[in-house]
Each structure stands twice: as structure tokens, then as C-alpha cells.
Motif scaffolding. Structure first.
Motif: not given
Length: 255
Positions: A53-54, A57, A61
Motif C-alpha cells: 500500500s505504501e 501511494n 504521487e
């Protein structure tokens, strides 16, 4: 969350832990090692399964910053050498579907040494899989765990992009306080420009290249690694040009 960025030459920009090629409108990352938490649990080390999940993200970005339309992963998408674990199947599928369907990216994968049994997932999602490398004009993309493929020696190949080594920098002050930064390396090998990407996985701290040690990659073992330039990367603090590795090794020896 904002990711740092630094243009290192015309058309080449470090964005977070990746490298953006303007001519190809392509973001390159390497070594996501999905499923590493499950491998640690088998060793009795238990951490929450949060790295995918990191990374999701981070990539979102980085795409917002670069506006890239394509993503190339330079191998080691998953962690286990053997069959796909439950966590790897679930989280690899989730991440790749997100990249394709939510971010609208064209995703391609170059085979790494951890990517055995990855093909069923990629076929299901219709994602191209390149083994042992991907060549597009003057650009060659490969993982780095094997010697350069013969195609790399073509005269028209001028740039080589690789992962595998997980480069990092260990920095100490006069009191011996140590910090570690992931790093992107830039150098030359046989007259071609070489870029070594850091591990994208937040759980992979990396190999400290500013300390004398045996390197993993056959290419880097043959190259003049001391002449490579190192860019230290910290998502919060920024990207820093530390110059040639030979000077960092001298500094490390002094401290």
C-alpha cells in the motif's frame, strides 16, 4: 505526500525512488519485492503487511509529478524465489491492476531473479514480460543479476538501466552517528551510460556502496564503481548529489 525530484541530465529526472525518461514518457522503478513481510514472518519476524500500500501511494504521487504514461519495473516484482505465495499473488495482482486500471498506465516488467512463477499473473493482466531484457533504440533495460546480454553490445545502445544491487549510502558524522540513504547510481561501462536504481521496496534498505565490499551485480563488479556518481534519496528530505563514490569511500574510511 510530495516526492522529491532532480533533473540529472537532459530528459532524465530522478523522481522519488524512480527515474523518468522524458523521451519515452516512462517512469522506471525496480525491486518492489512484494511479499517480503510473509518471508520475514517465516523467520519469526512479524511486521504488518503494509509495504504494497505504501508503494502504491508512492507510485501514484510519482505519476502525478511526472505525468508518465508508462511504467517499467526492472525485475524482482515479488520476493520469494520459488512459487508465488498467497500474499504475493494477492498483492501483486492488486498493485498491477491499480497501476493499469486506476492510473491508466502501460505497465511492462523485465525479469528479475526473484520473478519465477510470475508469468501467470502477468498473462492474466496482459502485462508484457521481457526476458532477459528490453531494448528500445538506444535504451536497454535489464535487472542486473546476470552479465549483460549480448544485445547490449550493439553500437546503438547507449544507455543501460538496471536494478538488483539495491544501492544505498551509509553516512556518519565525526561522532559515529550513522544514517542510511537509498541511492541511484550513474556511471559508465564499456562506453555506455549506466543507471542503477534503488530498491523501491520500503523494507529493503540497500547495499552500502560507499563501503568497500563485494557487489552483487556482475556488471558492477566489472565496472569502475569508484567513478560512479551517487545520488542519495530521502522521500522527505530530498535528493542529494554526493559526487563520485571514490570520495565517499575515502570519507567513510576517515570516519
Amino acid at each position: 505526500m510530495e516526492v522529491p525530484r532532480l533533473r540529472i541530465r537532459r530528459g532524465f529526472e530522478i523522481i522519488g525512488y524512480g527515474l523518468y525518461l522524458e523521451e519515452k514518457d516512462t517512469l522506471i522503478i525496480s525491486d518492489t519485492h512484494i511479499g517480503y513481510e510473509e518471508a520475514l514472518a517465516e523467520q519469526g519476524i512479524f511486521i504488518p503487511p503494509i509495504q504494497t500500500s505504501e508503494m502504491k501511494n508512492y507510485i501514484a504521487e510519482m505519476i502525478r509529478e511526472s505525468h508518465a504514461s508508462r511504467l517499467i519495473i526492472l525485475g524482482d516484482v515479488k520476493h520469494e524465489f520459488g512459487d508465488v505465495t498467497r500474499q504475493e499473488w494477492r498483492e501483486t495482482t492488486m498493485l498491477l491492476e491499480y497501476l493499469k486500471n486506476e492510473l491508466g498506465l502501460k505497465v511492462e516488467v523485465v525479469r528479475g531473479n526473484h520473478d519465477n512463477y510470475l508469468i501467470p499473473i502477468l498473462k492474466k493482466l496482459e502485462i508484457p514480460f521481457h526476458d532477459p531484457c528490453l531494448i528500445e533504440g538506444e535504451y536497454l533495460f535489464f535487472h542486473g543479476h546476470k552479465p549483460l546480454p549480448v544485445e547490449a553490445f550493439r553500437e546503438d545502445v547507449k544507455y543501460i538501466f538496471m536494478g538488483h544491487e539495491h544501492p544505498a549510502l551509509a553516512l556518519r558524522d565525526r561522532l559515529g552517528v550513522k544514517i542510511k540513504l537509498k541511492a541511484l547510481l550513474e556511471g559508465e561501462f564499456l562506453g555506455k551510460k549506466v543507471y542503477v536504481l534503488p530498491a523501491f521496496s520500503p523494507l529493503m534498505p540497500g547495499t552500502e556502496v560507499n563501503i568497500e565490499r563485494d557487489l552483487l551485480s556482475p556488471l558492477l563488479r566489472e565496472a569502475e564503481i569508484n567513478m560512479f556518481k551517487a545520488y542519495g534519496i530521502d522521500i522527505e528530505a530530498g535528493i542529494f548529489d554526493f559526487g563520485e563514490i571514490k570520495y565517499l569511500r575515502l570519507l567513510e574510511a576517515e570516519t
